[in-house]
Structure formats: structure tokens, C-alpha cells
Design an enzyme around this catalytic site. Structure first.
Site, PDB file in Angstrom:
ATOM      1  N   GLU A  70       0.818  -1.229   0.000  1.00 40.65           N
ATOM      2  CA  GLU A  70       0.000   0.000   0.000  1.00 40.65           C
ATOM      3  C   GLU A  70       0.849   1.276   0.000  1.00 40.65           C
ATOM      4  OE1 GLU A  70      -2.757  -0.530   3.250  1.00 40.65           O
ATOM      5  OE2 GLU A  70      -3.531  -2.406   2.409  1.00 40.65           O
ATOM      6  N   ASN A  81       1.673  -5.111  -3.291  1.00 37.56           N
ATOM      7  CA  ASN A  81       0.291  -5.393  -2.888  1.00 37.56           C
ATOM      8  C   ASN A  81      -0.427  -4.091  -2.534  1.00 37.56           C
ATOM      9  OD1 ASN A  81      -1.722  -7.485  -2.044  1.00 37.56           O
ATOM     10  ND2 ASN A  81      -1.450  -6.588  -0.022  1.00 37.56           N
ATOM     11  N   HIS A 106     -10.811  -5.461  -1.681  1.00 37.23           N
ATOM     12  CA  HIS A 106     -11.772  -5.236  -0.588  1.00 37.23           C
ATOM     13  C   HIS A 106     -12.908  -4.402  -1.171  1.00 37.23           C
ATOM     14  CE1 HIS A 106      -9.300  -6.891   2.577  1.00 37.23           C
ATOM     15  NE2 HIS A 106      -8.280  -6.154   2.186  1.00 37.23           N
ATOM     16  N   GLU A 123      -6.850 -10.304  -1.200  1.00 41.61           N
ATOM     17  CA  GLU A 123      -7.562 -10.047   0.059  1.00 41.61           C
ATOM     18  C   GLU A 123      -9.069  -9.907  -0.179  1.00 41.61           C
ATOM     19  OE1 GLU A 123      -5.743  -6.866   2.369  1.00 41.61           O
ATOM     20  OE2 GLU A 123      -3.721  -7.496   1.810  1.00 41.61           O
ATOM     21  N   ASP A 139     -12.816  -9.597  -0.203  1.00 41.87           N
ATOM     22  CA  ASP A 139     -14.037  -9.681   0.600  1.00 41.87           C
ATOM     23  C   ASP A 139     -14.999  -8.612   0.100  1.00 41.87           C
ATOM     24  OD1 ASP A 139     -13.006  -7.366   1.849  1.00 41.87           O
ATOM     25  OD2 ASP A 139     -12.608  -8.369   3.765  1.00 41.87           O
TER      26      ASP A 139
HETATM   27  O1  9MR Z   1      -6.655  -8.188   8.868  1.00 36.55           O
HETATM   28  C1  9MR Z   1      -5.752  -7.266   9.434  1.00 36.55           C
HETATM   29  C2  9MR Z   1      -6.308  -6.759  10.754  1.00 36.55           C
HETATM   30  O2  9MR Z   1      -6.397  -7.811  11.689  1.00 36.55           O
HETATM   31  C3  9MR Z   1      -5.438  -5.634  11.287  1.00 36.55           C
HETATM   32  O3  9MR Z   1      -6.031  -5.096  12.448  1.00 36.55           O
HETATM   33  C4  9MR Z   1      -5.277  -4.573  10.210  1.00 36.55           C
HETATM   34  C5  9MR Z   1      -4.405  -3.422  10.657  1.00 36.55           C
HETATM   35  O4  9MR Z   1      -4.361  -2.435   9.681  1.00 36.55           O
HETATM   36  O5  9MR Z   1      -4.708  -5.147   9.048  1.00 36.55           O
HETATM   37  C6  9MR Z   1      -5.547  -6.104   8.474  1.00 36.55           C
HETATM   38  O6  9MR Z   1      -5.017  -6.570   7.261  1.00 36.55           O
HETATM   39  C7  9MR Z   1      -4.815  -5.586   6.233  1.00 36.55           C
HETATM   40  C8  9MR Z   1      -3.678  -6.078   5.379  1.00 36.55           C
HETATM   41  O7  9MR Z   1      -2.540  -6.328   6.165  1.00 36.55           O
HETATM   42  C9  9MR Z   1      -3.330  -5.068   4.294  1.00 36.55           C
HETATM   43  N1  9MR Z   1      -4.503  -4.734   3.522  1.00 36.55           N
HETATM   44  C10 9MR Z   1      -5.680  -4.347   4.263  1.00 36.55           C
HETATM   45  C11 9MR Z   1      -6.015  -5.415   5.314  1.00 36.55           C
HETATM   46  C12 9MR Z   1      -7.317  -5.076   6.013  1.00 36.55           C
HETATM   47  O8  9MR Z   1      -7.168  -3.920   6.768  1.00 36.55           O
END
Ligand code: 9MR
Length: 363
Positions: A162, A207, A243, A273, A275
Site C-alpha cells: 500500500e 500489494n 476489498h 484479500e 471480501d
Molecule cells: O486483517 C488485518 C487486521 O487484523 C489488522 O487489524 C489490520 C491493521 O491495519 O490489518 C488487516 O489486514 C490488512 C492487510 O494487512 C493489508 N490490507 C488491508 C487489510 C485489512 O485492513
């Protein structure tokens, strides 16, 4: 298009519905098996293990570790900076190793996630001012240690996560603000060096979200890939997070076009990812779930349509009670393919249909 399953189910009589439903229940589409039978490396899922309720939830684990359902798992948190390097140059690989052990025991690949991101950093990184050379050394040490420790157990690493803002510029982060845009290219250079030291075949990915359909940010992602390539730095693929919101996902055509753009550059793509969340309750109406099923179908179908350059699809966990959505977006939810009590939603069957081109009852 995804239509036959829901349309026919809705049109059936009560008796016929019961028969069709029982066929689905008796023989649900084995999503990973179907993906692999149809040219993909996996159908996968994120899991937040160890350290959460998932770790001891037998119902959850039974599905997660059934290789017919999932052929890949991505650690939702355990390999991130704050967990792996809690103090400077003090590494903790316990969680990551546990995750890899679980995956390997059950024949699942792992996309290791992630090396350089602006979130979930350790306090020691964020709580002081660094010079560019100092922070570059921190980044290099982190990358070398993680890639070196986990080695070829990782199918791939998301090297930078990101990095881009919506307008296609680099977003503000401690890395960018301190080192400048070179941080991005240095991260891949260090990752490449670390991979070479392992001697293993580990793919390096970029990513991000918002790069799943044509647009300014997607063009910026293409340009990052091109710049890495012109510098002869290793870049193997791009992860399209995907997402999405129910009723608001890009069309199949748009998702195909974006994927083809990356593949034309010579890199792989993965839906990393996926959803599709409801932005407000109710989450479990027939109409809402039908739209959500179509949305899931479209993303998976786009991966099928572009051929082997899209190597797999991973959902960001598979049961609503463990989804990241409600805690990040209060009031939103219902984003995954199983409801809170592990009932498969229409989206689950829609994915089976997208993977095979056939209704779930025959796949
Ligand atoms: O699923 C992850 C969640 O448990 C954490 O709290 C969060 C913190 O930002 O990150 C989530 O995973 C992220 C991923 O690492 C990168 N892309 C977005 C995902 C959803 O926020």
C-alpha cells in the site's frame, strides 16, 4: 455471467429447492480443488493465527486446514513489523513459524505478508526521528532477517504494501517521508538480495487496494512495476487486494482489463484479500446475499478469464465472525463467504461456479 445458480434456485419449487440445496450440502464445491483443477495455484484465505480465537476454534480450523477448500493461507498479522521486530534488531519469529508449520502440515502454500508498510510498525520505529541512511539501514536489516529466516517456506513476499495514494502519488509514510521515493526501489533491491542469499525461489510482490480496475492508481502501479523492471530489480507479481462493497464492485470487464495490464508487463497477479462487505445491516437477506454472490463471482471470474497470469484468489478470512471489517468499519460487515455459524453463503457457491463455469450442484 453468474446467473444460473441463483436464478434456478429461486425458480425451483420447495421440494426442488430442498433437493438442490441438499446436493450442495452433501457435496459443496471444494474451492481449492476446483481452482487447481482449472489452472490456478490455489484458492486461499487469510488467517489470524496464532494469538486469536481462530487458533483454538476447531470448527474454523477444520475448514482452514482442509486442503480441498484452501490451498494457500496468508498471515493476517503475524509477520508484520510490530510482531517480528518488536525491538530494534530483536526478532520474534514464533508466530510466523507457527503459521508456516500449520500451513505446511496441511499442504497449504503461504504468501508472506508484509515487509515494508506504514501500519503496524513497532513503536521504536515510529517514536523517533531518523535520518534517511539510518532508516534505510533499519529497512534493510528487517528485510534481510525476515526473508532469511522464513526462506523458501514463503511462496512469495509482499515487499512493499500500500505505497500509493488515490491520486497515484506515493502516500505519506515514515518510509517515504524520511527516505523519499527511493525507499520503494531500495526495498525491492534489498528483498532481491535477501532472496538470492537464500537460494530459494521466492516471488516478490507489490500489494495494494484500489488497483483492481483501470484508473489513476492502477496506472501508477503499472509504472512502479515498469520502473523496477527498467532498473532490473526483481518484481514477480502484483497483489490486488479487492476489498469491495456489496453492489459496488468493478465490473468483470474492468477487473479483466486491469489484470491484463499487469500481465502484459510480464508479472503475475493474485487476488490477495478478497471480501465484499455490506456497508450497513442487514447482512443476511436473500437479495443482499444474491448481490454479494454476484460480486464475488465477478472477481473470481476475472481471474479465470485472464488465464494463467492470474495465479490464484485469496479471501481475507472466510467467516464473518473473524473478518477485519466490523472493527475497522463500525456497523459494516457480512463480508465473507461463511456466516457467523459457519453456514456457507451463496457467495461460496458463486465462487465454485466462477471457478468451473458450472452450477455448484454439478461441480
Ligand atoms: O486483517 C488485518 C487486521 O487484523 C489488522 O487489524 C489490520 C491493521 O491495519 O490489518 C488487516 O489486514 C490488512 C492487510 O494487512 C493489508 N490490507 C488491508 C487489510 C485489512 O485492513
Amino acid at each position: 455471467m453468474y446467473s444460473s445458480l441463483l436464478t434456478s434456485l429461486l425458480a425451483l419449487t420447495t421440494v426442488e429447492t430442498a433437493v438442490a440445496a441438499s446436493q450442495c450440502t452433501a457435496r459443496p464445491p471444494f474451492l481449492n480443488k476446483l481452482a487447481q483443477d482449472n489452472g490456478k495455484l490455489w484458492f486461499g484465505t487469510a488467517a489470524d493465527i496464532p494469538g486469536t480465537a481462530e487458533q483454538t476454534d476447531t470448527q474454523y480450523l477444520k475448514i482452514l486446514t482442509n486442503n480441498k477448500y484452501f490451498g494457500e493461507m496468508t498471515p493476517a498479522n503475524m509477520m508484520k513489523f510490530m510482531y517480528t521486530e518488536p525491538e530494534q534488531n530483536v526478532f520474534n519469529f514464533t508466530g510466523g513459524d507457527y503459521f508456516l508449520d500449520l500451513a505446511e502440515k496441511n499442504g497449504l502454500r503461504v504468501r508472506c505478508h508484509n515487509l515494508v508498510w506504514n501500519s503496524q510498525l513497532s513503536d521504536w520505529v515510529t517514536s523517533r526521528n531518523w535520518t534517511a541512511p539510518e532508516l534505510t539501514a533499519v529497512m534493510k536489516n528487517h528485510i534481510y532477517n525476515l526473508v532469511g529466516h522464513f526462506g523458501g517456506r514463503c511462496y512469495s513476499w509482499d515487499v512493499v504494501n500500500e505505497a500509493l495514494a488515490g491520486d497515484g502519488s506515493f502516500s505519506s509514510s515514515i518510509w517515504y517521508d524520511t527516505i523519499g521515493s527511493e525507499y520503494f526501489f531500495l526495498a525491492y533491491q534489498f528483498a532481491q538480495e535477501a532472496v538470492e542469499q537464500t537460494g530459494a525461489d521466492i516471488k516478490l510482490y507489490y500489494n495494494d487496494y484500489g488497483i483492481e480496475s483501470p484508473g489513476v492508481k492502477t496506472t501508477a502501479a503499472y509504472n512502479l512495476v515498469k520502473e523496477l523492471q527498467s532498473r532490473k530489480i526483481k518484481i514477480d507479481g502484483v497483489g490486488l487486494e479487492s476489498h469491495f462493497e456489496v453492489g459496488g464492485t468493478p465490473s468483470v470487464a474492468a477487473q479483466v482489463a486491469a489484470k491484463q495490464g499487469y500481465i502484459a508487463l510480464g508479472v503475475d497477479v493474485v487476488v490477495t484479500e478478497l471480501d465484499v462487505r455490506f456497508v450497513q445491516a442487514p447482512f443476511y437477506t436473500a437479495a443482499g446475499e444474491a448481490t454479494q454472490a454476484q460480486n464475488y463471482y465477478d472477481s473470481v471470474a476475472s481471474c479465470m478469464k485472464v488465464g494463467p497470469g492470474c495465479i490464484g484468489v485469496t479471501v481475507w478470512d472466510f467467516v464473518d465472525k473473524y473478518s477485519w471489517v466490523p472493527s475497522s468499519f463500525p456497523g459494516q460487515g457480512g463480508a465473507t463467504i461463511y456466516n457467523d455459524t459457519f453456514q456457507r453463503k451463496p457467495a461460496f457457491y458463486a465462487i465454485g461456479e466462477a471457478l468451473t463455469g458450472a452450477p455448484c450442484t454439478v461441480c
